[in-house]
Design a protein around this motif. Structure first.
Motif, PDB file in Angstrom:
ATOM      1  N   ILE A  20      -6.377  -7.186 -24.211  1.00  0.00           N
ATOM      2  CA  ILE A  20      -7.833  -7.002 -24.265  1.00  0.00           C
ATOM      3  C   ILE A  20      -8.182  -5.551 -24.589  1.00  0.00           C
ATOM      4  CG2 ILE A  20      -9.943  -7.055 -22.868  1.00  0.00           C
ATOM      5  CD1 ILE A  20      -8.512  -9.368 -21.231  1.00  0.00           C
ATOM      6  N   ASP A  39      -2.558   4.748 -21.577  1.00  0.00           N
ATOM      7  CA  ASP A  39      -1.631   3.689 -21.154  1.00  0.00           C
ATOM      8  C   ASP A  39      -0.327   4.312 -20.694  1.00  0.00           C
ATOM      9  OD1 ASP A  39      -0.045   1.113 -21.142  1.00  0.00           O
ATOM     10  OD2 ASP A  39      -1.895   0.384 -22.050  1.00  0.00           O
ATOM     11  N   SER A  92      -9.401  -1.283 -18.905  1.00  0.00           N
ATOM     12  CA  SER A  92      -8.732  -2.590 -19.064  1.00  0.00           C
ATOM     13  C   SER A  92      -7.327  -2.575 -18.484  1.00  0.00           C
ATOM     14  CB  SER A  92      -8.689  -2.956 -20.564  1.00  0.00           C
ATOM     15  OG  SER A  92      -8.188  -4.249 -20.756  1.00  0.00           O
ATOM     16  N   TYR A 159      -4.219  -9.313  -6.331  1.00  0.00           N
ATOM     17  CA  TYR A 159      -4.990  -9.258  -7.579  1.00  0.00           C
ATOM     18  C   TYR A 159      -6.441  -9.687  -7.327  1.00  0.00           C
ATOM     19  CZ  TYR A 159      -6.093 -10.132 -12.527  1.00  0.00           C
ATOM     20  OH  TYR A 159      -6.658 -10.126 -13.774  1.00  0.00           O
ATOM     21  N   LYS A 163      -9.583  -7.218  -7.887  1.00  0.00           N
ATOM     22  CA  LYS A 163     -10.644  -7.515  -8.861  1.00  0.00           C
ATOM     23  C   LYS A 163     -11.996  -7.731  -8.171  1.00  0.00           C
ATOM     24  CE  LYS A 163      -8.281  -7.180 -12.690  1.00  0.00           C
ATOM     25  NZ  LYS A 163      -8.362  -5.931 -13.454  1.00  0.00           N
ATOM     26  N   VAL A 192      -6.813 -15.590 -20.659  1.00  0.00           N
ATOM     27  CA  VAL A 192      -6.835 -14.996 -21.995  1.00  0.00           C
ATOM     28  C   VAL A 192      -5.460 -15.109 -22.645  1.00  0.00           C
ATOM     29  CG1 VAL A 192      -7.342 -12.896 -23.303  1.00  0.00           C
ATOM     30  CG2 VAL A 192      -8.607 -13.399 -21.218  1.00  0.00           C
ATOM     31  N   SER A 194      -3.441 -13.303 -24.063  1.00  0.00           N
ATOM     32  CA  SER A 194      -2.828 -11.985 -24.292  1.00  0.00           C
ATOM     33  C   SER A 194      -1.344 -12.098 -23.941  1.00  0.00           C
ATOM     34  CB  SER A 194      -3.500 -10.932 -23.402  1.00  0.00           C
ATOM     35  OG  SER A 194      -3.139 -11.151 -22.054  1.00  0.00           O
ATOM     36  N   ARG A 196       0.475 -10.612 -21.740  1.00  0.00           N
ATOM     37  CA  ARG A 196       0.720 -10.726 -20.301  1.00  0.00           C
ATOM     38  C   ARG A 196       0.196 -12.056 -19.763  1.00  0.00           C
ATOM     39  NH1 ARG A 196      -1.833 -10.455 -15.799  1.00  0.00           N
ATOM     40  NH2 ARG A 196      -3.765  -9.958 -16.879  1.00  0.00           N
TER      41      ARG A 196
HETATM   42  N1  LIG Z   1      -5.127 -11.911 -19.706  1.00  0.00           N
HETATM   43  C1  LIG Z   1      -5.870 -12.600 -18.850  1.00  0.00           C
HETATM   44  O1  LIG Z   1      -5.793 -13.841 -18.794  1.00  0.00           O
HETATM   45  C2  LIG Z   1      -6.854 -11.891 -17.967  1.00  0.00           C
HETATM   46  C3  LIG Z   1      -7.738 -12.662 -17.223  1.00  0.00           C
HETATM   47  C4  LIG Z   1      -8.640 -12.004 -16.379  1.00  0.00           C
HETATM   48  C5  LIG Z   1      -8.645 -10.620 -16.283  1.00  0.00           C
HETATM   49  N2  LIG Z   1      -7.770  -9.896 -17.019  1.00  0.00           N
HETATM   50  C6  LIG Z   1      -7.790  -8.430 -16.855  1.00  0.00           C
HETATM   51  O2  LIG Z   1      -8.067  -7.825 -18.104  1.00  0.00           O
HETATM   52  C7  LIG Z   1      -7.348  -6.593 -18.209  1.00  0.00           C
HETATM   53  C8  LIG Z   1      -6.493  -6.630 -19.462  1.00  0.00           C
HETATM   54  O3  LIG Z   1      -5.683  -7.777 -19.432  1.00  0.00           O
HETATM   55  P1  LIG Z   1      -4.534  -8.022 -20.509  1.00  0.00           P
HETATM   56  O4  LIG Z   1      -4.098  -9.425 -20.387  1.00  0.00           O
HETATM   57  O5  LIG Z   1      -4.967  -7.456 -21.805  1.00  0.00           O
HETATM   58  O6  LIG Z   1      -3.390  -7.105 -19.848  1.00  0.00           O
HETATM   59  P2  LIG Z   1      -2.079  -6.500 -20.484  1.00  0.00           P
HETATM   60  O7  LIG Z   1      -1.017  -6.561 -19.443  1.00  0.00           O
HETATM   61  O8  LIG Z   1      -1.806  -7.096 -21.819  1.00  0.00           O
HETATM   62  O9  LIG Z   1      -2.498  -4.962 -20.667  1.00  0.00           O
HETATM   63  C9  LIG Z   1      -2.662  -4.126 -19.551  1.00  0.00           C
HETATM   64  C10 LIG Z   1      -2.231  -2.739 -19.968  1.00  0.00           C
HETATM   65  O10 LIG Z   1      -2.451  -1.865 -18.844  1.00  0.00           O
HETATM   66  C11 LIG Z   1      -1.406  -0.922 -18.825  1.00  0.00           C
HETATM   67  N3  LIG Z   1      -1.269  -0.382 -17.467  1.00  0.00           N
HETATM   68  C12 LIG Z   1      -0.922  -1.047 -16.339  1.00  0.00           C
HETATM   69  N4  LIG Z   1      -0.877  -0.203 -15.300  1.00  0.00           N
HETATM   70  C13 LIG Z   1      -1.221   1.037 -15.773  1.00  0.00           C
HETATM   71  C14 LIG Z   1      -1.337   2.321 -15.191  1.00  0.00           C
HETATM   72  N5  LIG Z   1      -1.062   2.540 -13.884  1.00  0.00           N
HETATM   73  N6  LIG Z   1      -1.723   3.359 -15.962  1.00  0.00           N
HETATM   74  C15 LIG Z   1      -1.976   3.174 -17.287  1.00  0.00           C
HETATM   75  N7  LIG Z   1      -1.850   1.977 -17.900  1.00  0.00           N
HETATM   76  C16 LIG Z   1      -1.482   0.923 -17.149  1.00  0.00           C
HETATM   77  C17 LIG Z   1      -0.171  -1.710 -19.260  1.00  0.00           C
HETATM   78  O11 LIG Z   1       0.872  -0.862 -19.719  1.00  0.00           O
HETATM   79  C18 LIG Z   1      -0.747  -2.610 -20.340  1.00  0.00           C
HETATM   80  O12 LIG Z   1      -0.617  -2.021 -21.623  1.00  0.00           O
HETATM   81  C19 LIG Z   1      -6.538  -6.436 -16.927  1.00  0.00           C
HETATM   82  O13 LIG Z   1      -7.244  -5.619 -16.040  1.00  0.00           O
HETATM   83  C20 LIG Z   1      -6.457  -7.860 -16.410  1.00  0.00           C
HETATM   84  O14 LIG Z   1      -6.286  -7.919 -15.027  1.00  0.00           O
HETATM   85  C21 LIG Z   1      -6.871 -10.489 -17.866  1.00  0.00           C
END
Ligand SMILES: NC(=O)c1ccc[n+]([C@@H]2O[C@H](COP(=O)([O-])OP(=O)(O)OC[C@H]3O[C@@H](n4cnc5c(N)ncnc54)[C@H](O)[C@@H]3O)[C@@H](O)[C@H]2O)c1
Length: 254
Positions: A20, A39, A92, A159, A163, A192, A194, A196
């Motif tokens: 995202i 990141d 994010s 989590y 959140k 999503v 993505s 992860r």
């Molecule tokens: N993917 C989903 O289904 C979903 C659903 C609801 C909420 N979200 C939230 O949306 C956001 C993005 O999700 P995503 O799926 O793109 O995640 P993702 O895991 O693909 O990306 C998260 C990024 O955060 C970075 N990160 C983690 N800890 C860090 C730190 N301490 N310092 C700097 N960078 C750090 C990671 O290296 C990674 O690149 C997250 O907060 C997630 O909880 C995602």
């Protein structure tokens, strides 16, 4: 030709190395913003920044661990200094690596997830808000989750709590910062597509989500990023303290 409504603006996108955050960084850059990608994934942050620059945008990687206050404060100041202003922060970074039940959750795992999802948001607000106040303008958007909105999805307790904290801190910060023309909002996605998101879910789980979601599919990262970018826009100037649910109607599903 895309809309350049973020021309002249300076943005930070955390977690922009993938998912995202990556989609959000690309849209903001495409619409004219200078973007710094925060990141801990150096390879990803550099790859996304290079790709944005090759496509005519302006992006910089910042390898910053957002659970470290000194590193976060320094990196925010550095990002601001590039354009001598800071307009937008999208938080994010976060997520969780695997499902764990309340009773099986190790103490250090709890603390790690609270730190990367919630403490990081406090650090970012504390570092960025004074720089936005200088200019009497700011947009701060955090990624929460449907996990904080509903108990319909099996979600791990650390989590869900983190959140939920993101939503509470969003409202509190919105109250305190509104008088400086700074808005603070959250987007709460579900399921999503993505890297992860997919790694966390079994094929059976994905099939179940697709068959029970009112939209009958997962959400694409760009669909979350578009909602985030709306909240970052000048047009969203009177939206603050809000949570925008982007979940394909999942919270209505029986
Ligand atoms: N993917 C989903 O289904 C979903 C659903 C609801 C909420 N979200 C939230 O949306 C956001 C993005 O999700 P995503 O799926 O793109 O995640 P993702 O895991 O693909 O990306 C998260 C990024 O955060 C970075 N990160 C983690 N800890 C860090 C730190 N301490 N310092 C700097 N960078 C750090 C990671 O290296 C990674 O690149 C997250 O907060 C997630 O909880 C995602």
């Amino acid at each position: 030709m895309s809309n350049k409504d973020f021309e002249g603006q300076n943005a930070i996108v955390t977690g922009g190395a993938t998912g995202i955050g990556e989609s959000t960084a690309r849209i903001l850059a495409d619409r004219g913003a200078t973007v710094t990608i925060f990141d801990i994934n150096q390879e990803g942050a550099e790859r996304v920044s290079s790709s944005i620059n090759e496509n005519g945008g302006k992006a910089f990687p910042s390898i910053t661990d957002l659970t470290n206050w000194e590193a976060t404060e320094k990196a925010v100041k550095e990002a601001k200094s590039r354009e001598n202003r800071l307009d937008v922060v999208v938080h994010s970074a976060g997520g969780f690596p695997k499902y764990v039940s309340l009773l099986d959750c190790p103490v250090e795992t709890w603390e790690g997830i609270l730190n990367s999802n919630l403490k990081s948001m406090f650090y970012l607000l504390k570092a960025a808000a004074p720089l936005m106040i200088e200019n009497k303008y700011g947009r701060f958007v955090s990624l929460s989750s449907m996990a904080a909105r509903s108990g319909t999805n099996p979600n791990p307790p650390h989590y869900t709590a983190a959140k939920g904290g993101v939503l509470a801190l969003t409202r509190q910060a919105a109250l305190e910062l509104g008088k400086y023309n700074i808005t603070v909002n959250a987007v709460a996605p579900a399921n999503v597509n993505s890297p992860r998101g997919l790694a966390n879910r079994t094929e059976e789980r994905i099939a179940h989500i697709e068959s029970t979601s009112p939209m009958r599919r997962l959400c694409e990262p760009d669909e979350i990023a578009s909602a985030v970018v709306f909240l970052c826009s000048k047009e969203a100037g009177y939206v603050t303290g809000a949570t925008l649910d982007v979940n394909g109607g999942a919270t209505m599903a029986p």
